[in-house]
Design a protein around this motif. Structure first.
Motif, PDB file in Angstrom:
ATOM      1  N   TYR A  39       0.822  -1.216   0.000  1.00  0.00           N
ATOM      2  CA  TYR A  39       0.000   0.000   0.000  1.00  0.00           C
ATOM      3  C   TYR A  39       0.848   1.254   0.000  1.00  0.00           C
ATOM      4  CZ  TYR A  39       0.616   1.259   4.974  1.00  0.00           C
ATOM      5  OH  TYR A  39       1.121   1.673   6.172  1.00  0.00           O
ATOM      6  N   VAL A  41       0.334   5.671   1.046  1.00  0.00           N
ATOM      7  CA  VAL A  41      -0.527   6.729   1.588  1.00  0.00           C
ATOM      8  C   VAL A  41       0.010   8.073   1.133  1.00  0.00           C
ATOM      9  CG1 VAL A  41      -1.285   7.926   3.695  1.00  0.00           C
ATOM     10  CG2 VAL A  41      -1.200   5.438   3.652  1.00  0.00           C
ATOM     11  N   ARG A  58       7.343   3.910  -5.398  1.00  0.00           N
ATOM     12  CA  ARG A  58       7.584   3.090  -4.196  1.00  0.00           C
ATOM     13  C   ARG A  58       6.643   1.888  -4.169  1.00  0.00           C
ATOM     14  NH1 ARG A  58       7.652   5.953   1.560  1.00  0.00           N
ATOM     15  NH2 ARG A  58       5.418   5.906   1.283  1.00  0.00           N
ATOM     16  N   LYS A 157       6.501  -1.438   1.712  1.00  0.00           N
ATOM     17  CA  LYS A 157       5.312  -0.962   2.435  1.00  0.00           C
ATOM     18  C   LYS A 157       4.210  -1.995   2.225  1.00  0.00           C
ATOM     19  CE  LYS A 157       3.144   3.509   3.426  1.00  0.00           C
ATOM     20  NZ  LYS A 157       3.296   3.396   4.865  1.00  0.00           N
ATOM     21  N   TYR A 161       1.664  -4.976   9.014  1.00  0.00           N
ATOM     22  CA  TYR A 161       2.151  -3.928   9.920  1.00  0.00           C
ATOM     23  C   TYR A 161       2.020  -4.332  11.384  1.00  0.00           C
ATOM     24  CZ  TYR A 161       3.687   0.306   7.484  1.00  0.00           C
ATOM     25  OH  TYR A 161       4.423   1.240   6.787  1.00  0.00           O
ATOM     26  N   GLU A 190      12.942   3.872  13.060  1.00  0.00           N
ATOM     27  CA  GLU A 190      11.884   4.833  12.703  1.00  0.00           C
ATOM     28  C   GLU A 190      10.768   4.726  13.726  1.00  0.00           C
ATOM     29  OE1 GLU A 190      10.161   3.721   8.888  1.00  0.00           O
ATOM     30  OE2 GLU A 190      10.242   1.604   9.409  1.00  0.00           O
ATOM     31  N   THR A 192       6.339   4.313  14.224  1.00  0.00           N
ATOM     32  CA  THR A 192       5.447   3.281  13.690  1.00  0.00           C
ATOM     33  C   THR A 192       4.941   3.588  12.275  1.00  0.00           C
ATOM     34  OG1 THR A 192       3.563   4.269  14.801  1.00  0.00           O
ATOM     35  CG2 THR A 192       4.683   2.489  15.964  1.00  0.00           C
ATOM     36  N   THR A 193       4.729   4.890  11.974  1.00  0.00           N
ATOM     37  CA  THR A 193       4.350   5.244  10.595  1.00  0.00           C
ATOM     38  C   THR A 193       5.042   6.531  10.165  1.00  0.00           C
ATOM     39  OG1 THR A 193       2.372   6.354  11.434  1.00  0.00           O
ATOM     40  CG2 THR A 193       2.041   4.146  10.516  1.00  0.00           C
ATOM     41  N   SER A 194       6.273   6.694  10.600  1.00  0.00           N
ATOM     42  CA  SER A 194       7.010   7.909  10.204  1.00  0.00           C
ATOM     43  C   SER A 194       8.507   7.681  10.367  1.00  0.00           C
ATOM     44  CB  SER A 194       6.576   9.095  11.069  1.00  0.00           C
ATOM     45  OG  SER A 194       6.744   8.775  12.427  1.00  0.00           O
ATOM     46  N   ASN A 195       9.285   8.508   9.710  1.00  0.00           N
ATOM     47  CA  ASN A 195      10.746   8.466   9.882  1.00  0.00           C
ATOM     48  C   ASN A 195      11.146   9.393  11.020  1.00  0.00           C
ATOM     49  OD1 ASN A 195      10.614   8.098   6.474  1.00  0.00           O
ATOM     50  ND2 ASN A 195      11.798   6.660   7.701  1.00  0.00           N
ATOM     51  N   LEU A 214      11.510   2.271   6.390  1.00  0.00           N
ATOM     52  CA  LEU A 214      10.891   2.636   5.122  1.00  0.00           C
ATOM     53  C   LEU A 214      11.571   3.900   4.588  1.00  0.00           C
ATOM     54  CD1 LEU A 214       8.484   2.031   3.130  1.00  0.00           C
ATOM     55  CD2 LEU A 214       7.272   3.837   4.330  1.00  0.00           C
ATOM     56  N   GLY A 216      11.180   6.876   3.446  1.00  0.00           N
ATOM     57  CA  GLY A 216      10.059   7.818   3.379  1.00  0.00           C
ATOM     58  C   GLY A 216      10.253   8.827   2.259  1.00  0.00           C
ATOM     59  N   ILE A 217       9.154   9.207   1.659  1.00  0.00           N
ATOM     60  CA  ILE A 217       9.205  10.188   0.571  1.00  0.00           C
ATOM     61  C   ILE A 217       9.431  11.589   1.150  1.00  0.00           C
ATOM     62  CG2 ILE A 217       7.723  11.238  -1.207  1.00  0.00           C
ATOM     63  CD1 ILE A 217       6.888   8.127  -1.607  1.00  0.00           C
ATOM     64  N   THR A 218       8.879  11.832   2.321  1.00  0.00           N
ATOM     65  CA  THR A 218       9.114  13.111   3.002  1.00  0.00           C
ATOM     66  C   THR A 218      10.588  13.167   3.446  1.00  0.00           C
ATOM     67  OG1 THR A 218       6.923  12.691   3.897  1.00  0.00           O
ATOM     68  CG2 THR A 218       8.043  14.652   4.685  1.00  0.00           C
ATOM     69  N   SER A 254       4.228  11.660   5.075  1.00  0.00           N
ATOM     70  CA  SER A 254       3.461  12.373   4.046  1.00  0.00           C
ATOM     71  C   SER A 254       2.286  13.126   4.639  1.00  0.00           C
ATOM     72  CB  SER A 254       2.918  11.373   3.018  1.00  0.00           C
ATOM     73  OG  SER A 254       3.979  10.730   2.389  1.00  0.00           O
TER      74      SER A 254
HETATM   75  N1  PDD Z   1       3.287   5.994   6.696  1.00  0.00           N
HETATM   76  N2  PDD Z   1       7.938   4.744   8.083  1.00  0.00           N
HETATM   77  C1  PDD Z   1       6.819   4.003   8.099  1.00  0.00           C
HETATM   78  C2  PDD Z   1       6.838   2.684   8.785  1.00  0.00           C
HETATM   79  C3  PDD Z   1       5.654   4.476   7.462  1.00  0.00           C
HETATM   80  O1  PDD Z   1       4.536   3.728   7.469  1.00  0.00           O
HETATM   81  C4  PDD Z   1       5.680   5.745   6.837  1.00  0.00           C
HETATM   82  C5  PDD Z   1       4.482   6.299   6.130  1.00  0.00           C
HETATM   83  C6  PDD Z   1       6.869   6.494   6.868  1.00  0.00           C
HETATM   84  C7  PDD Z   1       6.983   7.852   6.222  1.00  0.00           C
HETATM   85  O2  PDD Z   1       6.990   7.739   4.824  1.00  0.00           O
HETATM   86  P1  PDD Z   1       6.431   8.905   3.880  1.00  0.00           P
HETATM   87  O3  PDD Z   1       7.220  10.126   4.185  1.00  0.00           O
HETATM   88  O4  PDD Z   1       6.686   8.401   2.520  1.00  0.00           O
HETATM   89  O5  PDD Z   1       4.972   9.092   4.203  1.00  0.00           O
HETATM   90  C8  PDD Z   1       7.990   5.943   7.481  1.00  0.00           C
HETATM   91  C9  PDD Z   1       2.058   6.392   6.064  1.00  0.00           C
HETATM   92  C10 PDD Z   1       1.807   7.857   6.135  1.00  0.00           C
HETATM   93  C11 PDD Z   1       0.952   5.535   6.633  1.00  0.00           C
HETATM   94  O6  PDD Z   1       1.152   4.329   6.651  1.00  0.00           O
HETATM   95  O7  PDD Z   1      -0.086   6.053   6.999  1.00  0.00           O
END
Ligand code: PDD
Length: 298
Positions: A39, A41, A58, A157, A161, A190, A192-195, A214, A216-218, A254
């Motif tokens: 997936y 986001v 990605r 990704k 999870y 990192e 749980t859902t961000s860097n 991950l 991350g694109i950000t 993101s």
């Molecule tokens: N999460 N690390 C993890 C484990 C992530 O799930 C995410 C993104 C990131 C940051 O990546 P990016 O900058 O590309 O969003 C890092 C998304 C937002 C989510 O699963 O909701």
């Protein structure tokens, strides 16, 4: 029991736009049975998805990472995403693009599925708490470690999870907002859902992909942006102790963009307030977002 929600949302289910309550998936879908899915986001400004090209690249990379021969081209997905955003019609949308390996007889062999399923969830972008941005996040160092690269590579990704869910569960049990995950060597990976990033003096550091995280694109955009502005952006490993002793720390994603971290394991980080370098990077990133969006329109 599901919580009632007043949020506006729609789902594109294999090309068909349906209401949230009508969006269903077979219990024989491998995404449901095994987390055999990938997936992405992203979110929109003025209905235009941000960094879409990078997210779809990605997604293709994640497909390769799990040996999935993606049945949907980037152009096809772009059209379906656009169709979904138009149908919801809100300027600021949260977009989740999910591809599962599809349904088949129960069994681990991926060949048991004939065709993949795609879903695009579009919903009103949630307003994250102002407290996060103004006062900062409280995080814990999770007991659960990040799965190693040779397991399910965190740079894929995938719909698997559970590792991160368990880390977040620990954070909530401790009254914190999020959890920092270490790898088996004790290095920070990192959240749980961000860097994650730390600032030490002039150095702005984030762990390298080799730590198991991950890409991350950000994260990538901020690394390039900081370098462009002459800042000392470094990809380097650091431990939980260095994180706790850093001058400042923050996360990137993101949907959340840049959020300061001001508390770790119940103790203030530095002054306990968002730091000046984090504020400066936030401003740079916000300007970059505005410029990127206007470049999409021109
Ligand atoms: N999460 N690390 C993890 C484990 C992530 O799930 C995410 C993104 C990131 C940051 O990546 P990016 O900058 O590309 O969003 C890092 C998304 C937002 C989510 O699963 O909701």
């Amino acid at each position: 029991m599901t919580k009632s929600t007043s949020e506006k949302s729609l789902v594109n289910s294999n090309g068909k736009i349906v209401k949230r309550e009508d969006a269903t998936v077979s219990i024989f879908d491998r995404g449901f049975l095994f987390g055999d899915s990938i997936y992405e986001v992203t979110h929109t400004y003025d209905q235009v998805p941000f960094h879409l090209e990078e997210h779809l690249d990605r997604l293709e990379n994640s497909a390769r990472g799990i040996g999935m021969d993606l049945e949907f081209s980037k152009d096809f997905l772009k059209k379906e995403i656009d169709k979904t955003c138009q149908a919801l019609g809100l300027p600021r949308q949260y977009l989740r693009i999910i591809i599962t390996r599809g349904e088949g007889e129960i069994g681990l062999d991926p060949a048991l599925s004939q065709s993949q399923n795609f879903f695009i969830i579009a919903k009103e972008l949630p307003e994250y708490p102002k407290r996060w941005y103004e006062k900062g996040l409280s995080v814990i160092i999770a007991q659960v470690i990040r799965n190693p690269k040779k397991s399910i590579d965190p740079n894929v990704k995938s719909g698997n999870y559970l590792n991160n869910v368990m880390a977040m569960q620990q954070a909530k049990e401790m009254g914190a907002d999020d959890a920092v995950m270490l790898n088996h060597k004790g290095q920070v990976t990192e959240c749980t859902t961000s860097n994650i990033w730390i600032i030490q003096g002039q150095k702005i550091m984030t762990p390298p992909l080799q730590a198991g995280l991950l890409g991350g694109i950000t994260r990538k955009a901020l690394l390039a942006l900081g370098k462009k502005h002459g800042l000392d952006m470094i990809e380097s490993n650091f431990t939980a102790d260095s994180l706790k002793q850093a001058d400042e720390a923050f996360i990137t994603s993101s949907t959340k963009e840049i959020v300061p971290i001001t508390k770790i394991d119940g103790k203030n980080l530095g002054s306990g307030n968002p730091g000046e370098v984090t504020k400066k990077l936030t401003k740079l990133y916000q300007d970059y977002v505005r410029e990127t969006i206007s470049s999409y329109k021109s």
